[in-house]
Design an enzyme around this catalytic site. Structure first.
Site, PDB file in Angstrom:
ATOM      1  N   CYS A   1      31.423  27.000  14.702  1.00  0.00           N
ATOM      2  CA  CYS A   1      31.599  28.173  15.559  1.00  0.00           C
ATOM      3  C   CYS A   1      30.419  28.412  16.485  1.00  0.00           C
ATOM      4  O   CYS A   1      30.580  28.958  17.578  1.00  0.00           O
ATOM      5  CB  CYS A   1      31.859  29.408  14.700  1.00  0.00           C
ATOM      6  SG  CYS A   1      30.498  29.894  13.611  1.00  0.00           S
TER       7      CYS A   1
ATOM      8  N   CYS B   1      24.538  30.532  18.718  1.00  0.00           N
ATOM      9  CA  CYS B   1      24.960  31.762  18.039  1.00  0.00           C
ATOM     10  C   CYS B   1      24.328  33.003  18.677  1.00  0.00           C
ATOM     11  O   CYS B   1      23.120  33.034  18.924  1.00  0.00           O
ATOM     12  CB  CYS B   1      24.571  31.694  16.571  1.00  0.00           C
ATOM     13  SG  CYS B   1      25.158  33.112  15.611  1.00  0.00           S
TER      14      CYS B   1
ATOM     15  N   CYS C   1      23.176  37.307  -6.124  1.00  0.00           N
ATOM     16  CA  CYS C   1      22.797  35.906  -6.314  1.00  0.00           C
ATOM     17  C   CYS C   1      21.832  35.806  -7.486  1.00  0.00           C
ATOM     18  O   CYS C   1      21.115  36.757  -7.804  1.00  0.00           O
ATOM     19  CB  CYS C   1      22.149  35.365  -5.031  1.00  0.00           C
ATOM     20  SG  CYS C   1      21.837  33.577  -5.066  1.00  0.00           S
TER      21      CYS C   1
ATOM     22  N   ASP D   1      29.839  36.286   9.524  1.00  0.00           N
ATOM     23  CA  ASP D   1      28.908  36.252   8.406  1.00  0.00           C
ATOM     24  C   ASP D   1      27.535  36.793   8.786  1.00  0.00           C
ATOM     25  O   ASP D   1      26.815  37.331   7.947  1.00  0.00           O
ATOM     26  CB  ASP D   1      28.779  34.802   7.925  1.00  0.00           C
ATOM     27  CG  ASP D   1      28.118  34.689   6.563  1.00  0.00           C
ATOM     28  OD1 ASP D   1      28.217  35.642   5.777  1.00  0.00           O
ATOM     29  OD2 ASP D   1      27.517  33.643   6.286  1.00  0.00           O
TER      30      ASP D   1
ATOM     31  N   TYR E   1      14.185  33.083   2.620  1.00  0.00           N
ATOM     32  CA  TYR E   1      14.764  33.233   3.955  1.00  0.00           C
ATOM     33  C   TYR E   1      16.218  33.722   3.933  1.00  0.00           C
ATOM     34  O   TYR E   1      16.873  33.758   4.969  1.00  0.00           O
ATOM     35  CB  TYR E   1      14.688  31.920   4.740  1.00  0.00           C
ATOM     36  CG  TYR E   1      15.282  30.715   4.039  1.00  0.00           C
ATOM     37  CD1 TYR E   1      16.627  30.676   3.680  1.00  0.00           C
ATOM     38  CD2 TYR E   1      14.504  29.603   3.757  1.00  0.00           C
ATOM     39  CE1 TYR E   1      17.177  29.569   3.056  1.00  0.00           C
ATOM     40  CE2 TYR E   1      15.039  28.481   3.139  1.00  0.00           C
ATOM     41  CZ  TYR E   1      16.381  28.472   2.792  1.00  0.00           C
ATOM     42  OH  TYR E   1      16.927  27.379   2.173  1.00  0.00           O
TER      43      TYR E   1
END
Length: 422
Positions: free
Chosen positions: A261, A337, A24, A283, A30
Site C-alpha cells: 500500500c 506512506c 504484546c 494501521d 520502536y
C-alpha cells in the site's frame, strides 16, 4: 476521479484484524502500536466471540472468491490456539460455496511451540516472523519486558516452523542499529533463517519536538541499504528469494498494481479491525480521528464505503507536493506512506517524505535492471520466441536462459504482495 468518488466500494476490502489489540509480550523500543493501548483503558484486549463472529460473517460476505484473514497485533498468539480454532470453524460456517479462505499470522515467534506449529501447518497458515537480522542487530531494540534480547527465542520459533513445514516469511525493520549492515542482514535472513520471502520496513519515529528519534533510519542510509541488497539479489537470488520492495519496483515497470500500500497512488485499501470491533482507516492511523465505526453497529460494507475513507484515500494523491509530482520515480514511489511526510518542502506547500532521498536513490538505481526484467516477463508477440536469449539483467554477460533463467524454470515475478507486515 472526483473528490467524492468512492474507491472503497469495490469487490472487497482488505482488513487486518488485531484480536489482542496492541497488547504484546515484548517491549520493542520502536513499536509504534504499543501506545494504542491508551485508546482502550481497562480493556482485557481480547476479541470476544460476538466480534469474531460478526467479523467473519461480514468479511466473507463482501469478499471475493478468495478471502484472506490477516491476524496481527500487538502479538496475536496471545489470543491462544482456542481462539483460532473458533475462527476457522466460523470461516467454514460462513464461507460461500467455492469461496477459498486463507489465513495469515504476523508474530514475534516467541510463543510458538509444537502445538502451535502443528495447527499452523494443518490449517495452512502463512506466518510472518519479525526478525531484524543477526543477534547483534535484532537484540538492540527487540527486547522483552525484562529488557532481555529475544533473538534466541525467535530463532527457536523459526526452527519449529521449518521442522513442521509451515510456510513463513520474515519482516525486518531497518533502523539505526542495522542500517549500515545490509549484506550482513540480508545474508543472515536468507542463509541462516532460511527466509525466501522478505519485507524490509524503515523505522521512522517522530519525537515531540518534530524531528526523528535516534532509532530511526537515516534517509540516504535507507536507500543504500536497499541498493546493496538489490545488487546481491540480482547477482544470485532472482527467482528464488522474494523481496517485497523489489516486487513493487517491478510492478511499477510493468504497470501492475503495487503489491504494497505504501507505493499505491491512493490509501484506504487496508483497514484495521481492533479487538472490540472498531474499524480504522489504516494501521498507522489508529486514532479517534480515523475511526470509521464499529462493525457491531454499522456493517463492514458500509464502513468500507464511507465518504470519510474515500477522502482519506484520495488525500495521499492529492496532497503530493510539487517536487513529488515532477519526480522521475513518482510512478514507483507515489510519495510513499503519508505518515512519513513531514519534511518542509523548499517551495512550501505540502510536506515531503522524510525518506525521499533514499527512495530516489534506490528507485533510480534499480530502474534499468527492472526494465530488462520487465521485458523478459512480458508475453511475446504472437509467433515470436520468448526472449530467453536476451542478456541476463544481473549483468553477468550470460544469456538469461543460462543464468537466472536456469535457476528458476518457473520464474515469473510471482510472489506479489506478501500479505503480512507493517
Amino acid at each position: 476521479m472526483s473528490r467524492g468518488a468512492d474507491p472503497a466500494r469495490r469487490a472487497g476490502v482488505q482488513l487486518m484484524a488485531k484480536p489482542t489489540g496492541a497488547s504484546c509480550n515484548l517491549a520493542c523500543e520502536y513499536c509504534f502500536f504499543r501506545s494504542k493501548t491508551e485508546l482502550y483503558p481497562g480493556s482485557s484486549f481480547r476479541m470476544s466471540d460476538d466480534v469474531l463472529e460478526a467479523y467473519t460473517r461480514q468479511y466473507l460476505a463482501q469478499a471475493g472468491p478468495k478471502a484472506v484473514f490477516l491476524w496481527q497485533g500487538g502479538e496475536p498468539t496471545l489470543a491462544g490456539l482456542g481462539f483460532y480454532r473458533r475462527a476457522l470453524a466460523l470461516q467454514r460456517r460462513f464461507r460461500r460455496p467455492h469461496q477459498v479462505v486463507h489465513n495469515s499470522l504476523q508474530t514475534n515467534g516467541v510463543l510458538l511451540d509444537d502445538a502451535w506449529c502443528a495447527f499452523l501447518r494443518d490449517e495452512e497458515f502463512l506466518v510472518g516472523i519479525s526478525l531484524d537480522g543477526p543477534a547483534n542487530c535484532h537484540d538492540r531494540y527487540r527486547r522483552d519486558k525484562a529488557g532481555h534480547g529475544t533473538f534466541s527465542k525467535v530463532m527457536r520459533g523459526i526452527a519449529l516452523l521449518a521442522r513442521h513445514r509451515v510456510e513463513f516469511n520474515v519482516l525486518a525493520t531497518v533502523n539505526a542499529a542495522n542500517q549500515e549492515r545490509p549484506l550482513e542482514v540480508y545474508r543472515f535472513l536468507r542463509d541462516e533463517a532460511g527466509a525466501r520471502f522478505l519485507q524490509f520496513i524503515p523505522v521512522v519515529e517522530r519525537t515531540a519536538f518534530g524531528d526523528v528519534s535516534s532509532r530511526s533510519v537515516a534517509p540516504i542510509a535507507w536507500g543504500h541499504f536497499l541498493i546493496a541488497i538489490f545488487d546481491e539479489w540480482l547477482r544470485r537470488d532472482v527467482g528464488r528469494v522474494s523481496v517485497q520492495i523489489f516486487e513493487a519496483a517491478l510492478a511499477a515497470q510493468i504497470g501492475a498494481p503495487s503489491p504494497v500500500c505504501t507505493f499505491a497512488a491512493t490509501c484506504g485499501h487496508a483497514l484495521v479491525l481492533e479487538h472490540g470491533g472498531d474499524v480504522f482507516m489504516c494501521d498507522h492511523f489508529v486514532d479517534a480521528q480515523h475511526r470509521l465505526g464499529n462493525l457491531l453497529v454499522t456493517p463492514l460494507a458500509d464502513l468500507a464505503a464511507s465518504a470519510d475513507l474515500a477522502g482519506f484515500g484520495l488525500d495521499k494523491r492529492d496532497a503530493l507536493p510539487p517536487k513529488c509530482r515532477a519526480c522521475d520515480v513518482r510512478a514507483a514511489c507515489q510519495g510513499e506512506c503519508p505518515k512519513n511526510r513531514f519534511v518542509t518542502a523548499p517551495e512550501g506547500g505540502a510536506p515531503l517524505n522524510y525518506l525521499c532521498e533514499g527512495y530516489g536513490a534506490f528507485f533510480r538505481h534499480v530502474e534499468a535492471p527492472m526494465r530488462r526484467l520487465a521485458t523478459l516477463l512480458q508475453p511475446p508477440p504472437a509467433g515470436a520466441k520468448v526472449g530467453v536469449n536476451a542478456p541476463c539483467p544481473c549483468g553477468s554477460g550470460l544469456k538469461f536462459k543460462r543464468c537466472h533463467g536456469a535457476r528458476s524454470e518457473n520464474f515469473s515475478g510471482a510472489g506479489w504482495g506478501l500479505a503480512i507486515g507493517r
